[in-house]
Design a protein around this motif. Structure first.
Motif, PDB file in Angstrom:
ATOM      1  N   ALA A   1       0.788  -1.214  -0.134  1.00  0.00           N
ATOM      2  CA  ALA A   1      -0.030  -0.023  -0.141  1.00  0.00           C
ATOM      3  C   ALA A   1       0.797   1.183   0.023  1.00  0.00           C
ATOM      4  CB  ALA A   1      -0.857   0.075   1.112  1.00  0.00           C
TER       5      ALA A   1
ATOM      6  N   LYS B   1       0.733   4.379  -0.367  1.00  0.00           N
ATOM      7  CA  LYS B   1       0.334   5.559   0.328  1.00  0.00           C
ATOM      8  C   LYS B   1       1.125   5.662   1.589  1.00  0.00           C
ATOM      9  CE  LYS B   1      -4.038   4.074   1.135  1.00  0.00           C
ATOM     10  NZ  LYS B   1      -3.939   2.504   0.873  1.00  0.00           N
TER      11      LYS B   1
ATOM     12  N   ARG C   1     -15.372  -2.577  -3.582  1.00  0.00           N
ATOM     13  CA  ARG C   1     -15.041  -2.644  -2.311  1.00  0.00           C
ATOM     14  C   ARG C   1     -16.123  -2.457  -1.584  1.00  0.00           C
ATOM     15  NH1 ARG C   1     -11.072   1.693   0.903  1.00  0.00           N
ATOM     16  NH2 ARG C   1     -11.350   0.905   2.942  1.00  0.00           N
TER      17      ARG C   1
ATOM     18  N   HIS D   1     -11.414  -3.329   3.456  1.00  0.00           N
ATOM     19  CA  HIS D   1     -10.162  -3.098   4.425  1.00  0.00           C
ATOM     20  C   HIS D   1     -10.889  -2.448   5.729  1.00  0.00           C
ATOM     21  CE1 HIS D   1      -6.434  -1.047   5.407  1.00  0.00           C
ATOM     22  NE2 HIS D   1      -7.250   0.183   5.837  1.00  0.00           N
TER      23      HIS D   1
ATOM     24  N   SER E   1      -6.655   0.485  10.020  1.00  0.00           N
ATOM     25  CA  SER E   1      -5.071   0.256  10.214  1.00  0.00           C
ATOM     26  C   SER E   1      -4.882  -0.246  11.798  1.00  0.00           C
ATOM     27  CB  SER E   1      -4.471   1.468   9.741  1.00  0.00           C
ATOM     28  OG  SER E   1      -3.108   1.490   9.641  1.00  0.00           O
TER      29      SER E   1
ATOM     30  N   GLY F   1      -3.473  -3.278   7.175  1.00  0.00           N
ATOM     31  CA  GLY F   1      -3.957  -2.875   8.337  1.00  0.00           C
ATOM     32  C   GLY F   1      -3.328  -3.691   9.497  1.00  0.00           C
TER      33      GLY F   1
ATOM     34  N   GLU G   1      -3.238  -5.826   1.273  1.00  0.00           N
ATOM     35  CA  GLU G   1      -2.367  -4.633   1.068  1.00  0.00           C
ATOM     36  C   GLU G   1      -1.876  -3.826   1.999  1.00  0.00           C
ATOM     37  OE1 GLU G   1      -6.106  -2.542  -0.007  1.00  0.00           O
ATOM     38  OE2 GLU G   1      -6.445  -3.549  -1.793  1.00  0.00           O
ATOM     39  N   PRO G   2      -0.640  -4.410   2.556  1.00  0.00           N
ATOM     40  CA  PRO G   2      -0.046  -3.859   3.846  1.00  0.00           C
ATOM     41  C   PRO G   2       0.691  -2.606   3.524  1.00  0.00           C
ATOM     42  CG  PRO G   2       0.838  -5.821   3.440  1.00  0.00           C
ATOM     43  CD  PRO G   2      -0.013  -5.688   2.225  1.00  0.00           C
ATOM     44  N   GLY G   3       0.477  -1.709   4.356  1.00  0.00           N
ATOM     45  CA  GLY G   3       1.430  -0.235   4.151  1.00  0.00           C
ATOM     46  C   GLY G   3       2.422  -0.387   5.426  1.00  0.00           C
ATOM     47  N   LYS G   4       1.999   0.090   6.593  1.00  0.00           N
ATOM     48  CA  LYS G   4       2.667   0.032   7.880  1.00  0.00           C
ATOM     49  C   LYS G   4       3.567  -1.396   7.989  1.00  0.00           C
ATOM     50  CE  LYS G   4       0.018   3.034  10.466  1.00  0.00           C
ATOM     51  NZ  LYS G   4      -1.246   3.118  11.186  1.00  0.00           N
TER      52      LYS G   4
ATOM     53  N   ARG H   1       2.001  12.406  12.834  1.00  0.00           N
ATOM     54  CA  ARG H   1       1.359  11.299  13.521  1.00  0.00           C
ATOM     55  C   ARG H   1       1.110  11.420  15.004  1.00  0.00           C
ATOM     56  NH1 ARG H   1       2.286   6.231  13.691  1.00  0.00           N
ATOM     57  NH2 ARG H   1       0.521   5.639  12.862  1.00  0.00           N
TER      58      ARG H   1
ATOM     59  N   TYR I   1      -2.772  11.586  15.609  1.00  0.00           N
ATOM     60  CA  TYR I   1      -3.193  10.066  16.197  1.00  0.00           C
ATOM     61  C   TYR I   1      -2.763   9.775  17.455  1.00  0.00           C
ATOM     62  CZ  TYR I   1      -3.338   9.654  10.931  1.00  0.00           C
ATOM     63  OH  TYR I   1      -3.426   9.217   9.792  1.00  0.00           O
TER      64      TYR I   1
ATOM     65  N   TYR J   1       3.661   6.718   6.659  1.00  0.00           N
ATOM     66  CA  TYR J   1       2.948   7.929   6.722  1.00  0.00           C
ATOM     67  C   TYR J   1       3.839   9.057   7.629  1.00  0.00           C
ATOM     68  CZ  TYR J   1      -0.373   4.204   5.877  1.00  0.00           C
ATOM     69  OH  TYR J   1      -1.271   3.170   5.212  1.00  0.00           O
TER      70      TYR J   1
ATOM     71  N   MET K   1       3.025  12.285   4.809  1.00  0.00           N
ATOM     72  CA  MET K   1       2.015  13.371   5.444  1.00  0.00           C
ATOM     73  C   MET K   1       2.610  14.534   5.714  1.00  0.00           C
ATOM     74  SD  MET K   1      -0.393  10.713   7.708  1.00  0.00           S
ATOM     75  CE  MET K   1      -1.786  11.499   7.879  1.00  0.00           C
TER      76      MET K   1
HETATM   77  N1  LLP Z   1      -5.455  -0.604   1.708  1.00  0.00           N
HETATM   78  C1  LLP Z   1      -6.616   0.379   1.862  1.00  0.00           C
HETATM   79  C2  LLP Z   1      -7.698   0.436   1.060  1.00  0.00           C
HETATM   80  C3  LLP Z   1      -6.221   1.536   2.798  1.00  0.00           C
HETATM   81  O1  LLP Z   1      -7.062   2.428   3.091  1.00  0.00           O
HETATM   82  C4  LLP Z   1      -5.136   1.245   3.647  1.00  0.00           C
HETATM   83  C5  LLP Z   1      -4.776   2.465   4.506  1.00  0.00           C
HETATM   84  C6  LLP Z   1      -4.082   0.157   3.603  1.00  0.00           C
HETATM   85  C7  LLP Z   1      -4.432  -0.599   2.458  1.00  0.00           C
HETATM   86  C8  LLP Z   1      -2.804   0.281   4.278  1.00  0.00           C
HETATM   87  O2  LLP Z   1      -3.179   0.269   5.787  1.00  0.00           O
HETATM   88  P1  LLP Z   1      -1.750  -0.199   6.721  1.00  0.00           P
HETATM   89  O3  LLP Z   1      -1.127  -1.580   6.313  1.00  0.00           O
HETATM   90  O4  LLP Z   1      -0.685   0.736   6.425  1.00  0.00           O
HETATM   91  O5  LLP Z   1      -2.294   0.116   7.805  1.00  0.00           O
HETATM   92  N2  LLP Z   1      -2.056   7.615   7.944  1.00  0.00           N
HETATM   93  C9  LLP Z   1      -2.603   6.685   8.994  1.00  0.00           C
HETATM   94  C10 LLP Z   1      -3.023   5.386   8.704  1.00  0.00           C
HETATM   95  C11 LLP Z   1      -4.019   5.437   7.323  1.00  0.00           C
HETATM   96  C12 LLP Z   1      -4.353   4.410   6.687  1.00  0.00           C
HETATM   97  C13 LLP Z   1      -5.165   4.667   5.508  1.00  0.00           C
HETATM   98  N3  LLP Z   1      -5.321   3.495   4.776  1.00  0.00           N
HETATM   99  C14 LLP Z   1      -1.301   6.347  10.221  1.00  0.00           C
HETATM  100  O6  LLP Z   1      -0.265   7.210  10.007  1.00  0.00           O
HETATM  101  O7  LLP Z   1      -1.701   5.851  11.130  1.00  0.00           O
END
Ligand code: LLP
Length: 402
Positions: free
Chosen positions: A48, A50, A135, A184, A187, A220, A261-264, A300, A304, A358, A362
């Motif tokens: 992910a 973003k 979705r 999804h 997070s 997430g 779809e992991p980001g963090k 952050r 948050y 992030y 951000m």
């Molecule tokens: N897929 C979708 C559709 C999402 O909206 C997100 C995150 C992810 C995957 C990835 O999520 P993760 O694995 O990174 O948790 N800015 C915030 C987090 C917002 C996440 C938005 N969507 C923070 O800094 O905690």
């Protein structure tokens, strides 16, 4: 920390501060942990992006053979710019105008649509000529805090599961080829049963979609911010996901691919934010250490209330004292309210952890401050992958009236 104090000092000396520092091998390790856990299942991992879109980071993921999840058409374009083949690019849209879907369609990437309105427009324009994913909002409350919870019944994200009938009517009207279902829920979800609950919601509706090829369970996964923090138990998740799918074979044919779809999980721990202490201020109750940064660079903690571990790498054996670590932004701007740290002197370097996801992404130029540099450490080498912004950048795109 996966980088030594010495490395951080060298990076500060070479590139200045504030600077985001990423460790390529930690990203690789996280990616491999995840893929290894699911090695026996038809799982695909989409980064992910973003969380962190620097093209050198995207290139690193490409070298790992990862897929990529995008949340805007510009992220899609960055992914393609980085050389991801269209088959590996997913666009999970949210709240966007139909023009962006048209662009994504023209680029040939996989699309998850998140509103009935866009699904209808898609049907009108493309019919079944282009398979599309939807979705859903599963109406499950989960996530580290309300701001990052996305699957509950008051969330703007996805098509509410209770609108299935309306959705099916659109699918039928335009003879759409729905090839994927996506959820999804949020997070920082540490409880693997949340994912299982999501899967169960999807199992109820899978039979309505005869042409599915993938089930996308979003991202997430919870990472550790402090020593001993509970994290998502990935091997347990793999086991439960495997069992759930084994117990629910696809009624319409071959096994479904399972996407995440992991980001963090992939980049949070691989990133550090390197700052320098500008000034110490002793007040009656609070000792402030003000760094050459602020929430314009790492939002952050203020946004948050997230915890970022801080290390004084310039004085790691100094006597511990309590500090408020603050920034230089002209409003309340606190990285840590009351943190025990080795004694801080002006000029010391403070490293904030969990800054890969992030963090830079951000950041802004609020207070007309420059955005930090980014450095990638790979094979022990330091690579500048983004220059600190400069005065020209502050003026860029402004049209100065005579
Ligand atoms: N897929 C979708 C559709 C999402 O909206 C997100 C995150 C992810 C995957 C990835 O999520 P993760 O694995 O990174 O948790 N800015 C915030 C987090 C917002 C996440 C938005 N969507 C923070 O800094 O905690």
């Amino acid at each position: 920390m996966t980088l030594s104090h010495h490395q951080f000092s060298e990076i500060a000396a070479q590139f200045g501060t504030p600077t985001y520092v990423y460790h390529a091998e930690t990203i690789s390790k996280q990616y491999q942990l995840l893929t290894a856990a699911f090695v026996d299942q038809p799982v695909k991992i989409f980064y992910a992006c973003k969380a962190l879109t620097n093209v050198s980071i995207l290139n690193h993921f490409k070298s790992l053979d990862a897929n990529i999840d995008c949340s805007s058409i510009n992220e899609v374009k960055l992914a393609l710019y980085a050389g991801f083949p269209v088959e590996k690019v997913l666009y999970t849209s949210n709240g966007i105008g139909f023009d962006e879907i048209e662009e994504a369609r023209a680029l040939g990437v996989t699309i998850n649509v998140d509103s009935l309105s866009n699904l209808k427009k898609f049907g009108e324009k493309y019919g079944r000529s282009y398979p599309i994913g939807v979705r859903f909002r599963p109406n499950i409350m989960a996530g580290g805090n309300l701001k990052i919870a996305t699957g509950h019944d008051k969330s703007k994200f996805g098509i509410p599961i209770d609108q299935l009938e309306e959705l099916l009517a659109i699918v039928q009207q335009y003879d759409l080829c729905i090839n994927g279902l996506h959820i999804h829920t949020g997070s920082e979800i540490k409880d693997v049963d949340v994912f299982v609950k999501g899967i169960e919601v999807l199992f109820d509706i899978i039979p309505y979609f005869k042409e599915l090829t993938y089930i996308d369970l979003g991202g997430g996964f919870k990472v550790a911010y402090k020593k001993g923090d509970a994290v998502t138990d990935i091997p347990l998740l793999a086991k439960k996901v495997g069992e759930a799918f084994a117990n629910h074979p696809n009624p319409n044919g071959k096994p479904l691919e399972i996407w995440f779809e992991p980001g963090k999980y992939l980049v949070s721990e691989a990133g550090y934010f390197l700052t320098e202490v500008s000034v110490l201020k002793q007040t009656k109750n609070i000792l402030f250490a003000s760094v050459n940064s602020g929430f314009n660079h790492l939002i952050r903690p203020m946004f948050y209330e997230s915890y970022h571990h801080i290390t004084n790498i310039s004085n790691p054996t100094g006597v511990e004292k309590n500090y408020a670590v603050v920034g230089n932004i002209c409003e309340t701007d606190t990285f840590a309210w009351d943190r025990k740290l080795n004694e801080i002197r002006e000029g010391d370097l403070l490293v904030m952890a969990n800054a890969g996801a992030y963090g830079f992404e951000m950041s802004s130029q609020y207070n007309s401050r420059f955005q930090p540099a980014e450095v990638l450490v790979k094979d022990g080498q330091y690579h500048l992958i983004r220059k600190r912004s400069d005065f020209e950048d502050l003026l860029r795109n402004q049209i100065i009236l005579p």
